[in-house]
Motif scaffolding. Sequence first.
Motif, PDB file in Angstrom:
ATOM      1  N   GLN A 236       0.792  -1.031   0.081  1.00  0.00           N
ATOM      2  CA  GLN A 236      -0.065  -0.001   0.189  1.00  0.00           C
ATOM      3  C   GLN A 236       0.948   1.328   0.217  1.00  0.00           C
ATOM      4  OE1 GLN A 236      -2.845   0.228   3.273  1.00  0.00           O
ATOM      5  NE2 GLN A 236      -4.162   1.807   2.152  1.00  0.00           N
ATOM      6  N   ASN A 237       0.887   1.988  -1.173  1.00  0.00           N
ATOM      7  CA  ASN A 237       1.840   3.055  -1.241  1.00  0.00           C
ATOM      8  C   ASN A 237       1.231   4.262  -0.305  1.00  0.00           C
ATOM      9  OD1 ASN A 237       3.475   1.843  -3.294  1.00  0.00           O
ATOM     10  ND2 ASN A 237       1.805   2.035  -4.758  1.00  0.00           N
ATOM     11  N   ASP A 239       0.445   7.138  -1.118  1.00  0.00           N
ATOM     12  CA  ASP A 239      -0.789   7.836  -1.669  1.00  0.00           C
ATOM     13  C   ASP A 239      -2.081   6.928  -1.869  1.00  0.00           C
ATOM     14  OD1 ASP A 239      -0.051   5.973  -3.726  1.00  0.00           O
ATOM     15  OD2 ASP A 239       0.045   7.375  -5.252  1.00  0.00           O
ATOM     16  N   ASN A 240      -1.973   5.743  -1.107  1.00  0.00           N
ATOM     17  CA  ASN A 240      -3.163   4.858  -0.912  1.00  0.00           C
ATOM     18  C   ASN A 240      -3.311   4.110  -1.986  1.00  0.00           C
ATOM     19  OD1 ASN A 240      -3.562   5.387   2.065  1.00  0.00           O
ATOM     20  ND2 ASN A 240      -4.881   7.275   1.433  1.00  0.00           N
ATOM     21  N   THR A 241      -2.452   4.030  -3.053  1.00  0.00           N
ATOM     22  CA  THR A 241      -2.759   3.211  -4.089  1.00  0.00           C
ATOM     23  C   THR A 241      -2.168   1.895  -3.718  1.00  0.00           C
ATOM     24  OG1 THR A 241      -0.678   3.908  -5.164  1.00  0.00           O
ATOM     25  CG2 THR A 241      -2.794   5.056  -5.920  1.00  0.00           C
ATOM     26  N   LEU A 242      -2.282   0.640  -4.353  1.00  0.00           N
ATOM     27  CA  LEU A 242      -1.724  -0.571  -4.192  1.00  0.00           C
ATOM     28  C   LEU A 242      -0.851  -0.975  -5.374  1.00  0.00           C
ATOM     29  CD1 LEU A 242      -5.080  -2.392  -2.853  1.00  0.00           C
ATOM     30  CD2 LEU A 242      -2.989  -1.637  -1.603  1.00  0.00           C
ATOM     31  N   SER A 243       0.168  -1.620  -4.974  1.00  0.00           N
ATOM     32  CA  SER A 243       0.971  -2.074  -5.943  1.00  0.00           C
ATOM     33  C   SER A 243       1.324  -3.558  -5.530  1.00  0.00           C
ATOM     34  CB  SER A 243       2.440  -1.435  -5.890  1.00  0.00           C
ATOM     35  OG  SER A 243       2.375  -0.100  -6.243  1.00  0.00           O
TER      36      SER A 243
END
Length: 419
Positions: A236-237, A239-243
Amino acid sequence: MDQELRLRISQWLTDWGINIMPSDDISTTILVIASLILSIVSYLFVRRGVVRAMNIVIHRSKASWDDIFMRRKVLEQFSYVVPALVMNLLIPVVMKDHVLLSSLIDRLLSVFIIVMLVRAIYSALDAANDIADYNHVSRRLPIKSFVQLFKLFLFFVAVIISISVLADQSPVYFLSGLGVMTGLVMLVFRDTILGFVAGIQLAANRMVSTGDWIEMDKYGANGSVVEVSLTTVKVQNWDNTLSMIPAYALVSDAFKNWRGMSESGGRRIKRSVSIDMESIHFLSEEEQSRLSKVNCLKEYFANKSKEIAEFNTSVEDSDMLVNSRHLTNIGTFRAYLIEYVTRHPLIHNDMTLLVRQLASTSEGVPIEVYVFTTDIRWNNYEEIQGDIFDHIFAILPEFGLRVFQGPTGTDIRSLKMDS
């Protein structure tokens, strides 16, 4: 063992005067319905009696792991096996005159039992994974990867056993054919196999665990690890994005893990400020008198003045700047910064603490602050770093220094020289 139990049931029914070899289909139907009712009663007894009683005991216990088993409904999943077992034992007994139909129902019930057992074991494995997360075991070992692998293995075993039951063949007969399909299995489950091997390497070397902050530019990952599974690592980055990173990529490619920083209790500040070269000069007597009143420089001036005075007395023509030693504003500024960060309550004194001058460039002389904060939380760390450099920029004029700023457009200083 199964056949012996069925013979005992048959003998028990005969002793009670029940005809286990009925002469018509109506009697057989009645016995089948009775078997269904008995299996339903056994299910209700286990589900609403035994399971409910055990859940009450679990709820009242002080342990936490059993609550997780209750939340995953592990006992409820196992309760579905009970009516199928009852039917599996009774149907061949009450349907002796219908051998083919009895054999078909018996096989279907056996497959149903296998499926229910696998589902119950899956629930138990999920509960075990939750317990590992609760006790932070997953930070040291990729428990979820092993759980998923065991589920996959259990699935193949269940499929082979189910097919062997339906075909009335030994499981060994079907296992012998897997050698031919090895190449296909390796192709289809390539990521799974690579992920499992990578999971073992990650666990053995403690390369990454749940909760670690990692950076991997190739996959755009910069954040906290929230899940380590059999084939992927979920990040979980900030910026709340997921990788989603393939597990084997963490072994084959380079990435940065900030766990060492978290475990050390100190977070590094490594930032420089560029000083305009034209503002560097020797300190005048008036500047020395003024700066010697600064608390952070009182000891510095006392020691340096004595050291320089002793040196200059031994030098001929010490009145010339080139022959004698003198204090500079940038050197005094460095001494001030060292004392300032040393006295700072949120800077580690038992870790590396440096204020150093880097090689000069076309953009001035960089003065770098290299210290570690006692608070590793990101927002607090940025606040500490910002406060230190706010102070540095504001205090520079006191030393007669300027921050280098590259001119934009026409250089005003060149215009003044031309005029």
